[in-house]
Design a protein around this motif. Structure first.
Motif, PDB file in Angstrom:
ATOM      1  N   ARG A  41       0.551  -1.332   0.474  1.00  0.00           N
ATOM      2  CA  ARG A  41      -0.078  -0.072   0.295  1.00  0.00           C
ATOM      3  C   ARG A  41       0.612   1.005   0.558  1.00  0.00           C
ATOM      4  N   VAL A  42       0.637   2.298  -0.940  1.00  0.00           N
ATOM      5  CA  VAL A  42       0.715   3.512  -0.546  1.00  0.00           C
ATOM      6  C   VAL A  42       1.239   4.112   0.656  1.00  0.00           C
ATOM      7  N   HIS A  43       0.404   4.027   1.448  1.00  0.00           N
ATOM      8  CA  HIS A  43       0.441   3.667   3.290  1.00  0.00           C
ATOM      9  C   HIS A  43       2.277   3.251   3.770  1.00  0.00           C
ATOM     10  N   ASP A  44       2.746   1.861   2.981  1.00  0.00           N
ATOM     11  CA  ASP A  44       3.012   1.025   4.241  1.00  0.00           C
ATOM     12  C   ASP A  44       4.862   1.792   2.975  1.00  0.00           C
ATOM     13  N   ALA A  45       4.426   2.830   2.100  1.00  0.00           N
ATOM     14  CA  ALA A  45       5.813   3.437   1.542  1.00  0.00           C
ATOM     15  C   ALA A  45       6.215   4.602   2.180  1.00  0.00           C
ATOM     16  N   ILE A  46       4.849   5.425   2.483  1.00  0.00           N
ATOM     17  CA  ILE A  46       5.158   6.354   3.857  1.00  0.00           C
ATOM     18  C   ILE A  46       5.308   6.403   4.603  1.00  0.00           C
ATOM     19  N   ASP A  47       5.805   5.063   5.084  1.00  0.00           N
ATOM     20  CA  ASP A  47       5.574   4.636   6.632  1.00  0.00           C
ATOM     21  C   ASP A  47       7.409   4.501   6.734  1.00  0.00           C
ATOM     22  N   ASP A  48       7.554   3.694   5.598  1.00  0.00           N
ATOM     23  CA  ASP A  48       9.012   3.829   6.098  1.00  0.00           C
ATOM     24  C   ASP A  48      10.077   4.856   5.276  1.00  0.00           C
ATOM     25  N   VAL A  49       9.492   5.892   4.061  1.00  0.00           N
ATOM     26  CA  VAL A  49      10.108   7.049   3.382  1.00  0.00           C
ATOM     27  C   VAL A  49      10.414   7.718   4.975  1.00  0.00           C
ATOM     28  N   LEU A  50       9.063   7.927   5.780  1.00  0.00           N
ATOM     29  CA  LEU A  50       9.646   8.678   8.086  1.00  0.00           C
ATOM     30  C   LEU A  50      10.425   8.055   8.147  1.00  0.00           C
ATOM     31  N   ARG A  51      10.637   6.341   8.362  1.00  0.00           N
ATOM     32  CA  ARG A  51      11.541   6.207   9.957  1.00  0.00           C
ATOM     33  C   ARG A  51      12.639   6.288   9.030  1.00  0.00           C
ATOM     34  N   LEU A  52      13.078   5.490   6.903  1.00  0.00           N
ATOM     35  CA  LEU A  52      14.273   6.374   6.996  1.00  0.00           C
ATOM     36  C   LEU A  52      15.093   7.831   7.011  1.00  0.00           C
ATOM     37  N   SER A  53      14.542   8.256   7.038  1.00  0.00           N
ATOM     38  CA  SER A  53      14.785  10.261   6.715  1.00  0.00           C
ATOM     39  C   SER A  53      15.293  10.320   7.706  1.00  0.00           C
ATOM     40  N   ALA A  54      14.500  10.085   9.227  1.00  0.00           N
ATOM     41  CA  ALA A  54      14.303  10.041  10.613  1.00  0.00           C
ATOM     42  C   ALA A  54      16.073   9.701  10.952  1.00  0.00           C
ATOM     43  N   ALA A  55      16.251   8.046  10.424  1.00  0.00           N
ATOM     44  CA  ALA A  55      17.530   7.315  10.228  1.00  0.00           C
ATOM     45  C   ALA A  55      18.603   8.277   9.897  1.00  0.00           C
ATOM     46  N   MET A  56      18.372   9.166   8.871  1.00  0.00           N
ATOM     47  CA  MET A  56      19.264  10.079   8.033  1.00  0.00           C
ATOM     48  C   MET A  56      19.761  10.813   9.368  1.00  0.00           C
ATOM     49  N   THR A  57      19.055  11.036   9.808  1.00  0.00           N
ATOM     50  CA  THR A  57      19.346  12.286  10.267  1.00  0.00           C
ATOM     51  C   THR A  57      20.426  11.998  11.365  1.00  0.00           C
ATOM     52  N   ARG A  58      20.146  10.678  12.048  1.00  0.00           N
ATOM     53  CA  ARG A  58      20.611  10.291  13.343  1.00  0.00           C
ATOM     54  C   ARG A  58      21.828  10.126  12.707  1.00  0.00           C
ATOM     55  N   LYS A  59      22.044   9.901  12.079  1.00  0.00           N
ATOM     56  CA  LYS A  59      23.040   8.921  10.951  1.00  0.00           C
ATOM     57  C   LYS A  59      24.144  10.181  10.452  1.00  0.00           C
ATOM     58  N   CYS A  60      23.212  11.212   9.687  1.00  0.00           N
ATOM     59  CA  CYS A  60      24.493  12.380   9.661  1.00  0.00           C
ATOM     60  C   CYS A  60      25.384  13.233  10.813  1.00  0.00           C
ATOM     61  N   ALA A  61      24.053  13.278  12.246  1.00  0.00           N
ATOM     62  CA  ALA A  61      24.198  13.899  12.831  1.00  0.00           C
ATOM     63  C   ALA A  61      26.061  13.173  13.846  1.00  0.00           C
ATOM     64  N   VAL A  62      25.551  11.559  14.052  1.00  0.00           N
ATOM     65  CA  VAL A  62      26.200  10.774  14.537  1.00  0.00           C
ATOM     66  C   VAL A  62      28.198  10.728  13.816  1.00  0.00           C
ATOM     67  N   ALA A  63      27.535  11.401  12.864  1.00  0.00           N
ATOM     68  CA  ALA A  63      29.234  10.861  11.889  1.00  0.00           C
ATOM     69  C   ALA A  63      29.834  12.617  11.802  1.00  0.00           C
ATOM     70  N   GLY A  64      29.428  13.302  12.154  1.00  0.00           N
ATOM     71  CA  GLY A  64      29.325  14.710  12.012  1.00  0.00           C
ATOM     72  C   GLY A  64      29.156  15.681  10.682  1.00  0.00           C
ATOM     73  N   LEU A  65      28.392  15.455  10.537  1.00  0.00           N
ATOM     74  CA  LEU A  65      28.359  16.123   8.693  1.00  0.00           C
ATOM     75  C   LEU A  65      27.288  17.532   8.606  1.00  0.00           C
ATOM     76  N   ASP A  66      27.696  18.134   8.136  1.00  0.00           N
ATOM     77  CA  ASP A  66      26.987  19.292   8.040  1.00  0.00           C
ATOM     78  C   ASP A  66      25.781  18.915   6.968  1.00  0.00           C
ATOM     79  N   PHE A  67      24.995  18.454   7.328  1.00  0.00           N
ATOM     80  CA  PHE A  67      24.011  17.691   6.504  1.00  0.00           C
ATOM     81  C   PHE A  67      22.254  17.150   7.536  1.00  0.00           C
ATOM     82  N   GLY A  68      21.643  16.903   6.581  1.00  0.00           N
ATOM     83  CA  GLY A  68      20.443  16.546   7.799  1.00  0.00           C
ATOM     84  C   GLY A  68      20.353  15.365   7.491  1.00  0.00           C
TER      85      GLY A  68
END
Length: 352
Positions: A41-68
């Protein structure tokens, strides 16, 4: 789940739904991979993109990158033909272009450098196009280097040393990153066991002298190290894990953050996926956003070993989990920007 911006659009060429989530731009423009995947379902894709984007925020922050953190998803209902794929990518490129640089895309599950080249026909905000077209190509190699860096720190915490000779390592997922990890660890003298849903990949692993097992057995195999290198959602409450050290590149490995406490209570050291998998984005942004050389960018990736060690030392000292300490490190940087990143060679360094 808090998100800065979510845009969902049906492509005018393809009719396929594509989406972008910008989770945070506190540290800079959002970056994250473009995922091509069939969803019920499209809602499954939306759940996925939200979870993955949040993980990227943590990934960039912990790695010391100047990106969100951001992510994009193409919500397929079937596998497209080459012609349909191109139309979908052009539609997705238009969506990325409409955000005017707030989100910048790279490859992810289901996409690669050639797909990024198609996206670049519609937007300049793309990383990892093929090297012959001025990009860095696949980030799987640096991702594997980062996993090995995190693994060394984890092995010292669990085994007292990072020597892999004679260790049994189970790798779930023999894709581009998993295959490189298998080759590197086998070269260090480890007994490597692999699992994958793709029989062709397993045949390739067998040709390289690796032992294969079914995906339903992989978590329960007694081993020294378990490397999740395929899909997310691998570990839920009470998941059977027979290795004392778990570290790998698969995104969103836990079904819930509370599972980290459960694993720790059972004597399993789980290194957060957003720490272990950061090598690809660290390398790519170093090369393409800061114009570092290959060796300089790999040096940044190697520094993930020290980042991981810092997190593990803090967890040990505070009686917490690596996830709690990694989250604290990310939060400190997101809220204050106090955690300095590794300076580029062009920047002045404070004398010791």
């Amino acid at each position: 789940m808090s998100v800065q911006e979510l845009v969902v659009r049906r492509g005018r060429r393809s009719g396929v739904t594509t989406m972008v989530a910008v989770h945070s731009s506190a540290l800079g423009p959002a970056v994250g991979g473009c995922r091509f995947k069939v969803y019920p379902r499209v809602h499954d894709a939306i759940d996925d993109v939200l979870r993955l984007s949040a993980a990227m925020t943590r990934k960039c922050a912990v790695a010391g990158l100047d990106f969100g953190g951001g992510k994009s998803v193409v919500a397929l209902d079937s596998v497209p033909t080459p012609e349909q794929r191109r139309a979908i990518l052009l539609d997705h490129g238009d969506l990325i272009a409409s955000l005017d640089g707030a989100y910048r895309a790279g490859p992810d599950v289901g996409t690669g450098p050639e797909d990024m080249l198609v996206l670049r026909e519609r937007t300049p905000h793309v990383f990892c196009v093929p090297e012959e077209h001025g990009g860095t190509g696949s980030s799987s190699g640096p991702t594997a280097v980062g996993v090995l860096a995190a693994l060394r720190a984890g092995a010292r915490s669990v085994f007292g040393g990072d020597e892999m000779n004679g260790r049994r390592v189970v790798i779930s997922g023999y894709g581009s990153v998993g295959a490189q990890l298998a080759a590197a660890l086998a070269g260090q003298g480890a007994e490597v066991i692999v699992s994958d849903v793709d029989e062709r990949r397993l045949a390739a692993a067998e040709e390289r002298g690796l032992r294969k097992v079914g995906t339903e057995q992989v978590l329960a195999i007694e081993a020294d190290v378990l490397i999740p290198a395929a899909v997310g959602g691998v570990f839920g409450p009470g998941a059977e894990v027979a290795a004392p050290l778990v570290v790998g590149p698969a995104n969103n490995q836990l079904t819930d953050d509370a599972v980290a406490d459960d694993l720790a209570a059972r004597g399993v050291l789980w290194i957060p996926d957003f720490v272990a998998s950061a090598g690809g984005v660290v390398y790519t942004l170093g090369r393409e956003a800061e114009n570092l050389t290959h060796d300089q960018a790999l040096g940044r990736v190697a520094a993930l070993e020290q980042t991981t060690q810092r997190i593990l030392d803090a967890a040990s000292a505070n009686g917490t989990t690596p996830l709690a300490e990694a989250d604290a490190l990310a939060e400190a940087r997101l809220t204050s920007g106090a955690e300095p990143r590794t300076p580029s060679p062009r920047e002045p360094r404070t004398a010791a």
